[in-house]
Motif scaffolding. Structure first.
Motif, mmCIF file in Angstrom:
data_model
loop_
_atom_site.group_PDB
_atom_site.id
_atom_site.type_symbol
_atom_site.label_atom_id
_atom_site.label_comp_id
_atom_site.label_asym_id
_atom_site.label_seq_id
_atom_site.Cartn_x
_atom_site.Cartn_y
_atom_site.Cartn_z
ATOM 1 N N UNK A 63 0.836 -1.205 0.000
ATOM 2 C CA UNK A 63 0.000 0.000 0.000
ATOM 3 C C UNK A 63 0.871 1.256 0.000
ATOM 4 N N UNK A 64 2.012 1.182 0.684
ATOM 5 C CA UNK A 64 2.915 2.329 0.733
ATOM 6 C C UNK A 64 3.451 2.661 -0.654
ATOM 7 N N UNK A 65 3.786 1.614 -1.440
ATOM 8 C CA UNK A 65 4.257 1.846 -2.808
ATOM 9 C C UNK A 65 3.158 2.495 -3.650
ATOM 10 N N UNK A 66 1.921 2.052 -3.419
ATOM 11 C CA UNK A 66 0.778 2.636 -4.130
ATOM 12 C C UNK A 66 0.647 4.125 -3.807
ATOM 13 N N UNK A 67 0.783 4.487 -2.532
ATOM 14 C CA UNK A 67 0.708 5.897 -2.150
ATOM 15 C C UNK A 67 1.861 6.690 -2.747
ATOM 16 N N UNK A 68 3.068 6.111 -2.704
ATOM 17 C CA UNK A 68 4.254 6.809 -3.216
ATOM 18 C C UNK A 68 4.141 7.099 -4.706
ATOM 19 N N UNK A 69 3.388 6.248 -5.427
ATOM 20 C CA UNK A 69 3.251 6.449 -6.871
ATOM 21 C C UNK A 69 2.506 7.738 -7.196
ATOM 22 N N UNK A 70 1.780 8.277 -6.215
ATOM 23 C CA UNK A 70 1.018 9.505 -6.434
ATOM 24 C C UNK A 70 1.676 10.729 -5.809
ATOM 25 N N UNK A 71 2.861 10.517 -5.221
ATOM 26 C CA UNK A 71 3.625 11.635 -4.661
ATOM 27 C C UNK A 71 4.475 12.251 -5.770
ATOM 28 N N UNK A 72 4.408 13.555 -5.933
ATOM 29 C CA UNK A 72 5.173 14.239 -6.973
ATOM 30 C C UNK A 72 6.452 14.845 -6.398
#
Length: 228
Positions: free
Chosen positions: A17-26
């Protein structure tokens, strides 16, 4: 390749889930916030990213589904959640509730006690099935007791010498054989032997429960191995 990746669900594209969130961090988020953890938290709360972010429990449910495993049950949806459990039996049921609801374990509960007429009765209860038919909040809160019924897997009234047996969605009952009472799990077809002197069966454990609520309680936990 990009089109194929876009067609995949987040649960298939990201390991955690953390990787999923990081994918939306710019990069701009990191410049102003100076913290990946804070940036991830803001994405999870919907203040950053696409604005249509999966909740953690939804993401994990989709991971389970993609892997062919039963979806986890929300802790809030468990009947035992938030209850003050004062007896070993209720605590034992609470420990097994989620696993029985998701199909990872199929427990059989043996209860022996006296009914309202002071007659001694006993039954082998399909816990997972009862979870689908009974309101367990009243049991966990102490308002009612889980009690033997003639519709359970096997029921016996010791005073009247009356017995019944009923197959359930999870078990087939075999009451007349040289080994005594047996239950065949319908999912993996393994046999559960409830004779206390016998081997309970593959992937099955027998646990006596010390309780003040009943005369005698034993729980048989059968671990389901998919594809067995």
């Amino acid at each position: 390749m990009a089109a194929a990746a876009a067609a995949q669900s987040p649960a298939e594209r990201f390991a955690t889930y953390e990787e999923y969130l990081e994918s939306q961090v710019t990069a701009q988020d990191l410049y102003y916030l100076e913290s990946e953890a804070v940036a991830r938290q803001l994405v999870e709360l919907g203040f950053r990213g696409s604005g249509d972010v999966l909740r953690r429990e939804d993401f994990e449910a989709r991971v389970q589904e993609a892997a062919g495993l039963p979806a986890p049950v929300s802790k809030k949806s468990l009947a035992s959640a938030g209850k003050e459990l004062k007896d070993n039996f209720l605590r034992a049921l609470a420990e097994r509730e989620e696993a029985n609801r998701t199909g990872r374990i199929s427990s059989i509960i043996f209860i022996r006690d006296r009914n309202s007429r002071r007659q001694e009765v006993s039954a082998y209860i399909d816990y997972a099935h009862r979870l689908t038919t009974d309101d367990f909040e009243v049991y966990f809160s102490g308002k009612k007791r889980l009690f033997p019924r003639s519709t359970d897997l096997s029921f016996y009234n010791w005073d009247r010498n009356v017995s019944t047996s009923n197959s359930s969605p999870n078990y087939q009952v075999s009451a007349e054989n040289a080994c005594g009472l047996l239950f065949k799990n319908k999912s993996d077809r393994k046999i559960i032997n409830v004779d206390p002197k016998a081997y309970p069966g593959d992937n099955t454990t027998r646990t006596p429960i010390q309780t003040d609520l009943y005369l005698h309680v034993v729980i048989y936990d059968h671990i389901l191995r998919r594809g067995a």
